[in-house]
Design a protein around this motif. Structure first.
Motif, PDB file in Angstrom:
ATOM      1  N   ASN A  53       0.289  15.263  -2.879  1.00  8.95           N
ATOM      2  CA  ASN A  53       1.417  14.337  -3.002  1.00  8.95           C
ATOM      3  C   ASN A  53       1.686  13.566  -1.712  1.00  8.95           C
ATOM      4  OD1 ASN A  53       3.423  13.524  -5.061  1.00  8.95           O
ATOM      5  ND2 ASN A  53       4.893  14.143  -3.490  1.00  8.95           N
ATOM      6  N   THR A  54       1.431  14.205  -0.566  1.00 11.99           N
ATOM      7  CA  THR A  54       1.685  13.528   0.710  1.00 11.99           C
ATOM      8  C   THR A  54       0.762  12.325   0.895  1.00 11.99           C
ATOM      9  OG1 THR A  54       0.211  15.122   1.809  1.00 11.99           O
ATOM     10  CG2 THR A  54       2.591  15.551   1.906  1.00 11.99           C
ATOM     11  N   VAL A  55      -0.448  12.414   0.357  1.00 12.10           N
ATOM     12  CA  VAL A  55      -1.375  11.277   0.433  1.00 12.10           C
ATOM     13  C   VAL A  55      -0.840  10.115  -0.394  1.00 12.10           C
ATOM     14  CG1 VAL A  55      -3.697  10.460  -0.121  1.00 12.10           C
ATOM     15  CG2 VAL A  55      -3.387  12.732   0.867  1.00 12.10           C
ATOM     16  N   LEU A  56      -0.351  10.415  -1.594  1.00 17.93           N
ATOM     17  CA  LEU A  56       0.224   9.370  -2.440  1.00 17.93           C
ATOM     18  C   LEU A  56       1.439   8.740  -1.768  1.00 17.93           C
ATOM     19  CD1 LEU A  56       0.086  11.037  -5.997  1.00 17.93           C
ATOM     20  CD2 LEU A  56      -1.683   9.738  -4.796  1.00 17.93           C
ATOM     21  N   ARG A  57       2.239   9.562  -1.098  1.00 17.93           N
ATOM     22  CA  ARG A  57       3.443   9.045  -0.434  1.00 17.93           C
ATOM     23  C   ARG A  57       3.074   8.102   0.713  1.00 17.93           C
ATOM     24  NH1 ARG A  57       8.747   9.969  -0.610  1.00 17.93           N
ATOM     25  NH2 ARG A  57       8.417  11.532  -2.225  1.00 17.93           N
ATOM     26  N   LYS A  58       2.055   8.439   1.464  1.00 18.46           N
ATOM     27  CA  LYS A  58       1.621   7.558   2.550  1.00 18.46           C
ATOM     28  C   LYS A  58       1.088   6.245   2.007  1.00 18.46           C
ATOM     29  CE  LYS A  58       0.550  11.117   5.999  1.00 18.46           C
ATOM     30  NZ  LYS A  58      -0.519  11.746   6.828  1.00 18.46           N
ATOM     31  N   LEU A  59       0.433   6.316   0.868  1.00 18.00           N
ATOM     32  CA  LEU A  59      -0.080   5.119   0.214  1.00 18.00           C
ATOM     33  C   LEU A  59       1.078   4.214  -0.207  1.00 18.00           C
ATOM     34  CD1 LEU A  59      -2.716   3.801  -0.959  1.00 18.00           C
ATOM     35  CD2 LEU A  59      -2.211   5.042  -3.074  1.00 18.00           C
ATOM     36  N   VAL A  60       2.068   4.797  -0.869  1.00 17.62           N
ATOM     37  CA  VAL A  60       3.233   4.031  -1.317  1.00 17.62           C
ATOM     38  C   VAL A  60       4.013   3.492  -0.123  1.00 17.62           C
ATOM     39  CG1 VAL A  60       5.431   4.161  -2.545  1.00 17.62           C
ATOM     40  CG2 VAL A  60       3.395   5.266  -3.502  1.00 17.62           C
ATOM     41  N   ASP A  61       4.107   4.263   0.943  1.00 18.51           N
ATOM     42  CA  ASP A  61       4.816   3.822   2.146  1.00 18.51           C
ATOM     43  C   ASP A  61       4.219   2.522   2.683  1.00 18.51           C
ATOM     44  OD1 ASP A  61       6.745   4.686   4.476  1.00 18.51           O
ATOM     45  OD2 ASP A  61       4.876   4.061   5.443  1.00 18.51           O
ATOM     46  N   GLN A  62       2.900   2.417   2.663  1.00 18.34           N
ATOM     47  CA  GLN A  62       2.244   1.197   3.136  1.00 18.34           C
ATOM     48  C   GLN A  62       2.475   0.026   2.180  1.00 18.34           C
ATOM     49  OE1 GLN A  62      -1.815   1.914   5.057  1.00 18.34           O
ATOM     50  NE2 GLN A  62      -1.478   3.838   3.960  1.00 18.34           N
ATOM     51  N   ILE A  63       2.433   0.308   0.883  1.00 22.33           N
ATOM     52  CA  ILE A  63       2.711  -0.736  -0.108  1.00 22.33           C
ATOM     53  C   ILE A  63       4.145  -1.242   0.062  1.00 22.33           C
ATOM     54  CG2 ILE A  63       3.006  -1.167  -2.590  1.00 22.33           C
ATOM     55  CD1 ILE A  63       0.663   0.770  -3.059  1.00 22.33           C
ATOM     56  N   ALA A  64       5.076  -0.323   0.352  1.00 24.23           N
ATOM     57  CA  ALA A  64       6.469  -0.706   0.574  1.00 24.23           C
ATOM     58  C   ALA A  64       6.616  -1.561   1.839  1.00 24.23           C
ATOM     59  CB  ALA A  64       7.343   0.543   0.687  1.00 24.23           C
ATOM     60  N   THR A  65       5.859  -1.215   2.883  1.00 22.25           N
ATOM     61  CA  THR A  65       5.885  -2.010   4.122  1.00 22.25           C
ATOM     62  C   THR A  65       5.433  -3.437   3.852  1.00 22.25           C
ATOM     63  OG1 THR A  65       5.484  -0.069   5.526  1.00 22.25           O
ATOM     64  CG2 THR A  65       4.910  -2.222   6.446  1.00 22.25           C
ATOM     65  N   LEU A  66       4.361  -3.580   3.086  1.00 24.83           N
ATOM     66  CA  LEU A  66       3.854  -4.914   2.750  1.00 24.83           C
ATOM     67  C   LEU A  66       4.834  -5.652   1.839  1.00 24.83           C
ATOM     68  CD1 LEU A  66       0.075  -4.114   2.123  1.00 24.83           C
ATOM     69  CD2 LEU A  66       1.138  -5.019   4.195  1.00 24.83           C
ATOM     70  N   TYR A  67       5.467  -4.923   0.950  1.00 25.17           N
ATOM     71  CA  TYR A  67       6.458  -5.515   0.035  1.00 25.17           C
ATOM     72  C   TYR A  67       7.584  -6.178   0.821  1.00 25.17           C
ATOM     73  CZ  TYR A  67       9.840  -5.653  -3.851  1.00 25.17           C
ATOM     74  OH  TYR A  67      10.746  -6.043  -4.808  1.00 25.17           O
ATOM     75  N   GLU A  68       8.000  -5.532   1.902  1.00 27.61           N
ATOM     76  CA  GLU A  68       9.056  -6.092   2.757  1.00 27.61           C
ATOM     77  C   GLU A  68       8.603  -7.383   3.429  1.00 27.61           C
ATOM     78  OE1 GLU A  68      12.236  -5.081   3.128  1.00 27.61           O
ATOM     79  OE2 GLU A  68      11.801  -3.668   1.499  1.00 27.61           O
ATOM     80  N   ARG A  69       7.313  -7.592   3.490  1.00 29.44           N
ATOM     81  CA  ARG A  69       6.750  -8.816   4.073  1.00 29.44           C
ATOM     82  C   ARG A  69       6.337  -9.818   2.995  1.00 29.44           C
ATOM     83  NH1 ARG A  69       2.459  -6.049   8.120  1.00 29.44           N
ATOM     84  NH2 ARG A  69       1.443  -8.079   7.828  1.00 29.44           N
ATOM     85  N   ASP A  70       6.835  -9.610   1.779  1.00 29.40           N
ATOM     86  CA  ASP A  70       6.539 -10.479   0.634  1.00 29.40           C
ATOM     87  C   ASP A  70       5.059 -10.483   0.261  1.00 29.40           C
ATOM     88  OD1 ASP A  70       9.207 -11.276   0.213  1.00 29.40           O
ATOM     89  OD2 ASP A  70       9.040 -12.800   1.784  1.00 29.40           O
ATOM     90  N   ILE A  71       4.391  -9.372   0.508  1.00 31.31           N
ATOM     91  CA  ILE A  71       3.002  -9.189   0.079  1.00 31.31           C
ATOM     92  C   ILE A  71       3.010  -8.218  -1.091  1.00 31.31           C
ATOM     93  CG2 ILE A  71       0.694  -8.411   0.743  1.00 31.31           C
ATOM     94  CD1 ILE A  71       1.451  -9.047   3.655  1.00 31.31           C
ATOM     95  N   MET A  72       2.586  -8.704  -2.241  1.00 32.76           N
ATOM     96  CA  MET A  72       2.596  -7.884  -3.446  1.00 32.76           C
ATOM     97  C   MET A  72       1.257  -7.174  -3.624  1.00 32.76           C
ATOM     98  SD  MET A  72       5.538  -7.869  -4.851  1.00 32.76           S
ATOM     99  CE  MET A  72       5.105  -7.128  -6.441  1.00 32.76           C
TER     100      MET A  72
END
Length: 262
Positions: free
Chosen positions: A25-44
Motif C-alpha cells: 500500500n505504501t508504494v501505491l500511496r507514493k504513486l498517488v502522492d506524485q500524481i497529486a503533486t502534478l495535479y496541483e500544477r494543472d498536469i492531469m
C-alpha cells in the motif's frame, strides 16, 4: 523539455508488490502522492495499473478449483479489480481527489462508436479533474481482443487522449546494454524510435508477477509512442519521486524520442 499537460503512467505488478507477491500500500500511496503533486500544477494523469490478478489472489487466498488458466485469471481479476480500486479510492480521497475506473478491451480502441465512447469518457473525467485508472477488462477479454500487456494499453490510452508524455514504470532503472544485474551493463539514457537497441535486451527470466510485460514489450511500445510524438520514458517505479523528476526534466531512466535531440 516543455512541461506536459497530460501524462499516462503505467505501473507494473513488480513495482507494487513485495517478494511475497502481495500489494504494498505504501508504494501505491507514493504513486498517488506524485500524481497529486502534478495535479496541483494543472498536469492531469491517467494511471494504467496492473495488480488486479494479484489482488484477487489475496482475496481468494485458498485458491480456486479451476483448471483452465484463462478462466482462472478471469476469476482472480474480477475479484481483484474492486480490491485494487478500493486501495486507490481511499488513497486519492486522503488527498481530496477523485478517481474512476475505466476498463477496456483492445477492440474498444478500434475506429467507430466504441472508440468515440472511450474518448468521451476520458475527456469527461479529465475535464472534471477526476483521475482515470485504466486496466484491461480481463473478465471479458478473449484472445482476439486482449492487449499484449498493459504497456500496450498505456500506449493506446496515451494516443487516445493526446497525451504529451508516457511513463512506463518497472522494477529496473531503464534499458541496459546487458542484464541489469551484470557489472558491465550500462544504462542507456536515450533511444530514438529508429535506433536498433533490441539486441541489448536480456530478460531476467523471473517474469513479471502475474503480468505479461517485459522489457522487449516496453521498448516496442515506447518506440511506437515516440513515433506519435509522445515523449516516452522507461524508469524504476520504486525510485523516490520518479514521476515528478521525469516531468521536471531530471535525467531519470531511459527516454525514447522520435528523433535525436542533439
Amino acid at each position: 523539455m516543455e512541461e506536459p499537460k497530460r501524462i499516462v503512467i503505467k505501473v507494473g505488478t513488480n513495482v507494487m508488490t513485495n517478494k511475497d507477491n502481495r500489494i504494498v500500500n505504501t508504494v501505491l500511496r507514493k504513486l498517488v502522492d506524485q500524481i497529486a503533486t502534478l495535479y496541483e500544477r494543472d498536469i492531469m494523469s491517467v494511471l494504467v495499473s496492473s495488480g488486479s490478478v494479484i489482488a484477487g489472489k489475496e482475496v481468494l487466498s485458498n485458491g480456486v478449483d479451476i483448471e483452465d488458466k484463462i478462466i482462472r485469471r478471469q476469476v482472480f481479476s474480477a475479484v481483484g479489480q474492486p480490491r485494487m480500486m478500493r486501495h486507490y479510492y481511499n488513497i486519492f480521497q486522503d488527498y481530496g481527489m477523485r478517481c474512476a475506473q475505466v476498463l477496456a478491451t483492445k477492440r474498444d480502441f478500434d475506429p467507430g462508436k466504441h472508440r468515440e465512447n472511450m474518448i468521451n469518457c476520458y475527456e469527461g473525467l479529465l475535464s472534471e479533474g477526476i483521475i482515470p485508472i485504466a486496466n484491461e477488462d480481463d473478465a471479458v477479454s478473449l484472445s482476439m481482443s486482449t492487449f499484449t500487456d498493459n504497456d500496450e494499453l498505456a500506449s493506446l490510452v496515451a494516443e487516445l487522449i493526446n497525451a504529451d508524455m508516457l511513463i512506463l514504470l518497472t522494477d529496473t532503472e531503464g534499458l541496459y546494454t546487458g542484464h541489469p544485474d551484470d557489472e558491465d551493463s550500462e544504462m542507456i539514457k536515450h533511444v530514438t524510435a529508429d535506433q536498433k537497441v533490441e539486441h541489448f535486451i536480456t530478460e531476467s527470466g523471473k517474469g513479471e508477477a502475474e503480468g505479461r510485460g517485459g522489457m522487449k514489450s516496453k521498448l516496442g511500445v515506447a518506440k511506437d509512442a515516440a513515433r506519435k510524438n509522445i515523449s516516452t520514458f522507461i524508469a524504476n517505479g520504486k525510485r523516490e519521486n520518479v514521476i515528478v523528476d521525469i516531468v521536471d526534466g531530471i535525467e531519470v531512466g531511459t527516454r525514447i524520442t522520435a528523433e535525436d535531440e542533439n
